[in-house]
Scaffold this motif. Structure first.
Motif, PDB file in Angstrom:
ATOM      1  N   PHE A  15       0.831  -1.210   0.000  1.00 39.06           N
ATOM      2  CA  PHE A  15       0.000   0.000   0.000  1.00 39.06           C
ATOM      3  C   PHE A  15       0.862   1.255   0.000  1.00 39.06           C
ATOM      4  CE2 PHE A  15      -2.509  -3.341   2.178  1.00 39.06           C
ATOM      5  CZ  PHE A  15      -3.490  -3.494   1.202  1.00 39.06           C
ATOM      6  N   ARG A  16       1.507   1.487  -1.158  1.00 32.48           N
ATOM      7  CA  ARG A  16       2.379   2.647  -1.285  1.00 32.48           C
ATOM      8  C   ARG A  16       1.601   3.909  -1.583  1.00 32.48           C
ATOM      9  NH1 ARG A  16       7.792   0.991  -2.066  1.00 32.48           N
ATOM     10  NH2 ARG A  16       7.941  -1.131  -2.846  1.00 32.48           N
ATOM     11  N   THR A  17       0.490   3.764  -2.292  1.00 28.50           N
ATOM     12  CA  THR A  17      -0.268   4.944  -2.727  1.00 28.50           C
ATOM     13  C   THR A  17      -1.752   4.757  -2.422  1.00 28.50           C
ATOM     14  OG1 THR A  17      -0.791   3.997  -4.884  1.00 28.50           O
ATOM     15  CG2 THR A  17       1.290   5.214  -4.709  1.00 28.50           C
ATOM     16  N   ASP A  18      -2.497   5.874  -2.525  1.00 27.61           N
ATOM     17  CA  ASP A  18      -3.949   5.799  -2.347  1.00 27.61           C
ATOM     18  C   ASP A  18      -4.587   4.880  -3.387  1.00 27.61           C
ATOM     19  OD1 ASP A  18      -3.801   7.443  -0.212  1.00 27.61           O
ATOM     20  OD2 ASP A  18      -5.111   9.007  -1.014  1.00 27.61           O
ATOM     21  N   GLU A  19      -3.978   4.845  -4.578  1.00 23.13           N
ATOM     22  CA  GLU A  19      -4.531   3.983  -5.632  1.00 23.13           C
ATOM     23  C   GLU A  19      -4.424   2.501  -5.262  1.00 23.13           C
ATOM     24  OE1 GLU A  19      -6.533   4.603  -8.171  1.00 23.13           O
ATOM     25  OE2 GLU A  19      -6.397   6.606  -7.297  1.00 23.13           O
ATOM     26  N   ASP A  20      -3.329   2.132  -4.611  1.00 19.00           N
ATOM     27  CA  ASP A  20      -3.170   0.744  -4.145  1.00 19.00           C
ATOM     28  C   ASP A  20      -4.289   0.398  -3.159  1.00 19.00           C
ATOM     29  OD1 ASP A  20      -0.797   0.632  -5.570  1.00 19.00           O
ATOM     30  OD2 ASP A  20       0.464   1.078  -3.822  1.00 19.00           O
ATOM     31  N   CYS A  21      -4.577   1.359  -2.272  1.00 23.55           N
ATOM     32  CA  CYS A  21      -5.616   1.142  -1.252  1.00 23.55           C
ATOM     33  C   CYS A  21      -6.988   1.032  -1.904  1.00 23.55           C
ATOM     34  CB  CYS A  21      -5.625   2.281  -0.238  1.00 23.55           C
ATOM     35  SG  CYS A  21      -4.060   2.506   0.612  1.00 23.55           S
ATOM     36  N   TYR A  24      -7.653  -2.281  -3.493  1.00 20.80           N
ATOM     37  CA  TYR A  24      -7.944  -3.298  -2.476  1.00 20.80           C
ATOM     38  C   TYR A  24      -9.401  -3.182  -2.019  1.00 20.80           C
ATOM     39  CZ  TYR A  24      -6.646  -6.413   1.449  1.00 20.80           C
ATOM     40  OH  TYR A  24      -6.524  -7.457   2.320  1.00 20.80           O
ATOM     41  N   LEU A  25      -9.850  -1.926  -1.817  1.00 21.98           N
ATOM     42  CA  LEU A  25     -11.230  -1.696  -1.380  1.00 21.98           C
ATOM     43  C   LEU A  25     -12.244  -2.116  -2.450  1.00 21.98           C
ATOM     44  CD1 LEU A  25     -11.021   1.751   0.466  1.00 21.98           C
ATOM     45  CD2 LEU A  25     -11.255  -0.518   1.480  1.00 21.98           C
ATOM     46  N   LEU A  26     -11.879  -1.827  -3.715  1.00 24.21           N
ATOM     47  CA  LEU A  26     -12.751  -2.222  -4.844  1.00 24.21           C
ATOM     48  C   LEU A  26     -12.970  -3.721  -4.835  1.00 24.21           C
ATOM     49  CD1 LEU A  26     -11.493  -0.057  -7.829  1.00 24.21           C
ATOM     50  CD2 LEU A  26     -13.847  -0.215  -7.016  1.00 24.21           C
ATOM     51  N   LEU A  46     -14.624   1.841 -16.489  1.00 22.48           N
ATOM     52  CA  LEU A  46     -13.793   2.271 -15.365  1.00 22.48           C
ATOM     53  C   LEU A  46     -13.479   3.751 -15.504  1.00 22.48           C
ATOM     54  CD1 LEU A  46     -11.189  -0.635 -15.139  1.00 22.48           C
ATOM     55  CD2 LEU A  46     -13.364  -0.387 -13.944  1.00 22.48           C
ATOM     56  N   LEU A  47     -13.830   4.519 -14.499  1.00 20.09           N
ATOM     57  CA  LEU A  47     -13.496   5.939 -14.501  1.00 20.09           C
ATOM     58  C   LEU A  47     -12.377   6.173 -13.492  1.00 20.09           C
ATOM     59  CD1 LEU A  47     -17.102   7.443 -14.491  1.00 20.09           C
ATOM     60  CD2 LEU A  47     -15.707   6.821 -16.462  1.00 20.09           C
ATOM     61  N   LYS A  48     -12.034   7.447 -13.323  1.00 18.35           N
ATOM     62  CA  LYS A  48     -10.967   7.779 -12.372  1.00 18.35           C
ATOM     63  C   LYS A  48     -11.408   7.549 -10.935  1.00 18.35           C
ATOM     64  CE  LYS A  48      -8.474  11.373 -14.881  1.00 18.35           C
ATOM     65  NZ  LYS A  48      -8.464  12.829 -15.062  1.00 18.35           N
ATOM     66  N   ARG A  49     -10.472   7.492 -10.032  1.00 15.79           N
ATOM     67  CA  ARG A  49     -10.698   7.438  -8.592  1.00 15.79           C
ATOM     68  C   ARG A  49     -11.657   6.327  -8.162  1.00 15.79           C
ATOM     69  NH1 ARG A  49      -8.532  11.622  -6.078  1.00 15.79           N
ATOM     70  NH2 ARG A  49      -9.825  11.365  -4.239  1.00 15.79           N
ATOM     71  N   GLY A  50     -11.540   5.178  -8.808  1.00 17.95           N
ATOM     72  CA  GLY A  50     -12.329   4.024  -8.385  1.00 17.95           C
ATOM     73  C   GLY A  50     -13.789   4.083  -8.768  1.00 17.95           C
ATOM     74  N   LEU A  51     -14.172   5.082  -9.570  1.00 18.99           N
ATOM     75  CA  LEU A  51     -15.568   5.170  -9.990  1.00 18.99           C
ATOM     76  C   LEU A  51     -15.854   4.173 -11.100  1.00 18.99           C
ATOM     77  CD1 LEU A  51     -16.431   8.971 -10.180  1.00 18.99           C
ATOM     78  CD2 LEU A  51     -17.617   7.251  -8.824  1.00 18.99           C
ATOM     79  N   SER A  62     -19.399   4.408  -6.694  1.00 12.92           N
ATOM     80  CA  SER A  62     -18.086   4.568  -6.085  1.00 12.92           C
ATOM     81  C   SER A  62     -17.865   3.467  -5.061  1.00 12.92           C
ATOM     82  CB  SER A  62     -17.994   5.930  -5.400  1.00 12.92           C
ATOM     83  OG  SER A  62     -17.041   5.880  -4.359  1.00 12.92           O
ATOM     84  N   ALA A  63     -16.620   2.994  -5.016  1.00 12.20           N
ATOM     85  CA  ALA A  63     -16.310   1.931  -4.050  1.00 12.20           C
ATOM     86  C   ALA A  63     -16.418   2.445  -2.630  1.00 12.20           C
ATOM     87  CB  ALA A  63     -14.900   1.400  -4.297  1.00 12.20           C
TER      88      ALA A  63
END
Ligand SMILES: [Zn+2]
Length: 315
Positions: A15-21, A24-26, A46-51, A62-63
């Motif tokens: 979990f280096r970045t918010d995207e990694d997190c 995982y949540l998705l 797939l959109l940006k920011r997990g949307l 959103s996740a």
């Protein structure tokens, strides 16, 4: 999905970045792939920011919506690190400890973060205790003054149910109750213990209704038996002393009555998973539950209004 980091090193690497997190949540939110909450279509863009955007009706899911991470100003990585420390420390962590460890800007932020996590520690639809269960109340001291007039000095009353598991303790349930009347004890017992179970109590009248609600009631009476309360109900008394030690140790006794119930939830979460071999599994479990709970705006956390409703108390 049951893959989770086992060590701090693995955690930091994964979990280096918010995207990694977010990824995982998705995976936790939609383990079997996307499912449109509006039209039940399973294809999406797939959109940006997990949307995710439903390819059929255009709904954007959103996740994080509806979870404790929703609209949080804390980076996801900070949340993940908080969850890692909360689940990996045997005794948990205080708000002050978390603030220092993560370098959070304020005590209030650390406190609200922990309080939100405590709400995720109760799994919706968890099974009630069954078999043989000891039930008794204990006074918890070291709780600061505050609240209404019906409080008992500077102590709070906690009712404890502990499942008998051979000579040991199985799962537990705890709740902060207003008093030891049948009206206060009954909602707890019925919510915590499966009817048909053997409920072991002392001779207190607040438990006289048990048989009429489908429980098998066994009483253990102190007077004349030559035994003390701790030998009659050893499991409950063991849990009570561990709870008191935890509130005084990790939290330095600085828990107000209004929030005690949430601390009891954390204690229960930890206790019921105490034999779990992998601490990483607790991290995974808490995240799993965190994406399944309603968001808790800060004002609800501080007013404790929801708790007042729970006990029918008007403040
Ligand atoms: Zn759709």
């Amino acid at each position: 999905m049951d893959d989770f980091p086992q060590t701090l090193g693995e955690f930091e690497k994964r979990f280096r970045t918010d995207e990694d997190c977010r990824a995982y949540l998705l995976q936790l939110r939609w383990p079997d792939g996307f499912h449109c909450p509006r039209c039940h279509n399973s294809e999406c863009w797939l959109l940006k920011r997990g949307l995710r955007k439903c390819s059929k009706c255009g709904y954007q899911a959103s996740a994080l919506a509806g979870t404790i991470f929703h609209r949080s100003h804390l980076p996801l990585r900070t949340w993940f690190r908080a969850i890692w420390w909360v689940t990996n420390q045997k005794q948990g962590i205080s708000a002050l400890g978390l603030q220092r460890l993560l370098g959070l800007g304020s005590y209030k932020t650390a406190w609200a973060c922990l309080q939100k996590l405590r709400r995720a520690m109760v799994r919706p639809g968890r099974e009630r205790l069954c078999g043989r269960v000891e039930v008794d109340e204990a006074y918890v001291g070291g709780v600061e003054l505050g609240g209404g007039l019906r409080y008992l000095g500077n102590k709070a009353l906690v009712v404890i149910a502990a499942q008998v598991d051979g000579n040991g303790i199985g799962r537990i349930r705890l709740s902060h109750v207003e008093d030891a009347s049948a009206d206060s004890l009954r909602p707890f017992v019925e919510g915590a213990i499966e009817p048909g179970s053997v409920v072991i109590t002392d001779g207190w009248q607040g438990y006289e209704w048990l048989e009429s609600r489908g429980y098998r009631h066994k009483t253990r009476v102190i007077s004349g038996s030559g035994k003390t309360a701790s030998t009659l109900m050893p499991r409950v008394h063991r849990v009570a002393s561990l709870l008191k030690r935890w509130l005084l140790g990790t939290h330095q006794g600085g828990v107000s009555r209004d929030h005690l119930e949430y601390y009891l939830d954390e204690f229960t979460f930890r206790f019921n998973r105490r034999t779990s071999k992998h601490r990483g599994k607790l991290f995974h479990r808490l995240l799993q539950q965190a994406v399944a709970v309603e968001p808790a705006p800060f004002r609800y956390l501080v007013s404790a209004r929801d708790q007042g409703v729970k006990y029918g108390r008007v403040k």
